[in-house]
Structure formats: C-alpha cells, structure tokens
Design a protein around this motif. Structure first.
Motif, PDB file in Angstrom:
ATOM      1  N   ALA A  72     -10.305  29.804  19.295  1.00  0.00           N
ATOM      2  CA  ALA A  72      -9.174  29.420  18.450  1.00  0.00           C
ATOM      3  C   ALA A  72      -9.658  28.878  17.103  1.00  0.00           C
ATOM      4  O   ALA A  72      -9.060  29.163  16.055  1.00  0.00           O
ATOM      5  CB  ALA A  72      -8.316  28.384  19.163  1.00  0.00           C
ATOM      6  N   ARG A  75     -10.684  31.704  14.780  1.00  0.00           N
ATOM      7  CA  ARG A  75      -9.500  32.415  14.274  1.00  0.00           C
ATOM      8  C   ARG A  75      -8.749  31.573  13.237  1.00  0.00           C
ATOM      9  O   ARG A  75      -8.258  32.099  12.241  1.00  0.00           O
ATOM     10  CB  ARG A  75      -8.549  32.758  15.425  1.00  0.00           C
ATOM     11  CG  ARG A  75      -9.106  33.726  16.431  1.00  0.00           C
ATOM     12  CD  ARG A  75      -9.243  35.117  15.836  1.00  0.00           C
ATOM     13  NE  ARG A  75      -9.621  36.078  16.830  1.00  0.00           N
ATOM     14  CZ  ARG A  75     -10.842  36.594  16.947  1.00  0.00           C
ATOM     15  NH1 ARG A  75     -11.802  36.209  16.141  1.00  0.00           N
ATOM     16  NH2 ARG A  75     -11.109  37.482  17.875  1.00  0.00           N
ATOM     17  N   MET A  76      -8.670  30.276  13.453  1.00  0.00           N
ATOM     18  CA  MET A  76      -7.962  29.418  12.502  1.00  0.00           C
ATOM     19  C   MET A  76      -8.709  29.302  11.183  1.00  0.00           C
ATOM     20  O   MET A  76      -8.104  29.271  10.120  1.00  0.00           O
ATOM     21  CB  MET A  76      -7.732  28.031  13.105  1.00  0.00           C
ATOM     22  CG  MET A  76      -6.637  27.966  14.119  1.00  0.00           C
ATOM     23  SD  MET A  76      -6.436  26.269  14.684  1.00  0.00           S
ATOM     24  CE  MET A  76      -5.113  26.473  15.837  1.00  0.00           C
ATOM     25  N   PHE A  81      -3.763  32.384  12.185  1.00  0.00           N
ATOM     26  CA  PHE A  81      -3.251  31.382  13.121  1.00  0.00           C
ATOM     27  C   PHE A  81      -2.546  32.012  14.314  1.00  0.00           C
ATOM     28  O   PHE A  81      -2.596  31.485  15.417  1.00  0.00           O
ATOM     29  CB  PHE A  81      -2.316  30.410  12.391  1.00  0.00           C
ATOM     30  CG  PHE A  81      -3.038  29.503  11.461  1.00  0.00           C
ATOM     31  CD1 PHE A  81      -3.665  28.364  11.926  1.00  0.00           C
ATOM     32  CD2 PHE A  81      -3.108  29.798  10.105  1.00  0.00           C
ATOM     33  CE1 PHE A  81      -4.346  27.525  11.059  1.00  0.00           C
ATOM     34  CE2 PHE A  81      -3.784  28.972   9.238  1.00  0.00           C
ATOM     35  CZ  PHE A  81      -4.399  27.831   9.709  1.00  0.00           C
ATOM     36  N   ALA A  84      -4.899  32.790  16.982  1.00  0.00           N
ATOM     37  CA  ALA A  84      -5.558  31.623  17.571  1.00  0.00           C
ATOM     38  C   ALA A  84      -4.783  31.077  18.771  1.00  0.00           C
ATOM     39  O   ALA A  84      -5.345  30.339  19.585  1.00  0.00           O
ATOM     40  CB  ALA A  84      -5.725  30.525  16.534  1.00  0.00           C
TER      41      ALA A  84
END
Length: 113
Positions: A72, A75-76, A81, A84
């Motif tokens: 996560a 991805r963030m 987002f 994530a």
C-alpha cells in the motif's frame, strides 16, 4: 393365504427389523466399556503443537500485515491511491490473523498471551 401374510414371516421380519435398529446401539455400547477402561492421557505433545501453531499464526500475521503495508505504501507514494486499497485490506487481514488467530489458538489450550 399368501406367503407374506403368514404370522411366522411377520414375526421374523419384526425381529430382523428390531435387530437392525438395535445393532448400532449395541456396537456403540460395546466400545463404550472399552473406552472407560483407558487410563489418563498425556496431552503435552498437543500443547507443544498448539504452541507451534500459535507462533506460526503470529509470524504469518506479522508478515502479511507488513507485506500489505509495504504494498500500500508503494502504491500511495506513486499517487495511485485506489490501487493501495487492496494492500490496506491485506494489512488489516494480517492484523486479524496476528491478533485473533493467535488469541484463538491460545484460548484452546489455556495459554496466556
């Protein structure tokens, strides 16, 4: 008079029917007496096994939680987002395995956390 209506055939069929109904109960009662004759059982091996399962649940939950958070976080940081969210749910699942899984396994054997 037909052959099936003879009183002796009805008696034999009735006895066979009762025997078929009582056979499982007699079988169970036969082994129930043997089970009562057994001595005490040593569950120290089971306690060791459950302790191993509890340790595995704690480590597996920690690895799943950390992996989900790393997934996560990457991805963030890249600005995606919406991608994530599965990683966050993975981290939540890992935390559940870590907390509830180890706690449930420990409660089965009376171990303290």
């Amino acid at each position: 008079m037909s052959q099936n209506s003879h009183p002796r055939n009805w008696l034999i069929q009735g006895v066979l029917h009762i025997g078929r109904m009582l056979l499982p109960a007699l079988f169970a009662l036969t082994f129930a007496g043997v089970a009562h004759a057994q001595g005490t059982m040593d569950f120290s091996g089971a306690m060791t096994l459950m302790s191993t399962f509890k340790t595995f649940a704690m480590y597996a939950g920690a690895v799943i939680c950390l992996g989900g958070l790393i997934f996560a976080g990457i991805r963030m940081m890249s600005g995606r987002f919406s991608e994530a969210v599965p990683g966050l749910f993975g981290a939540l699942f890992g935390a559940g395995v870590l907390g509830w899984g180890a706690g449930w396994i420990g409660s089965l054997t009376g171990q303290s956390m």
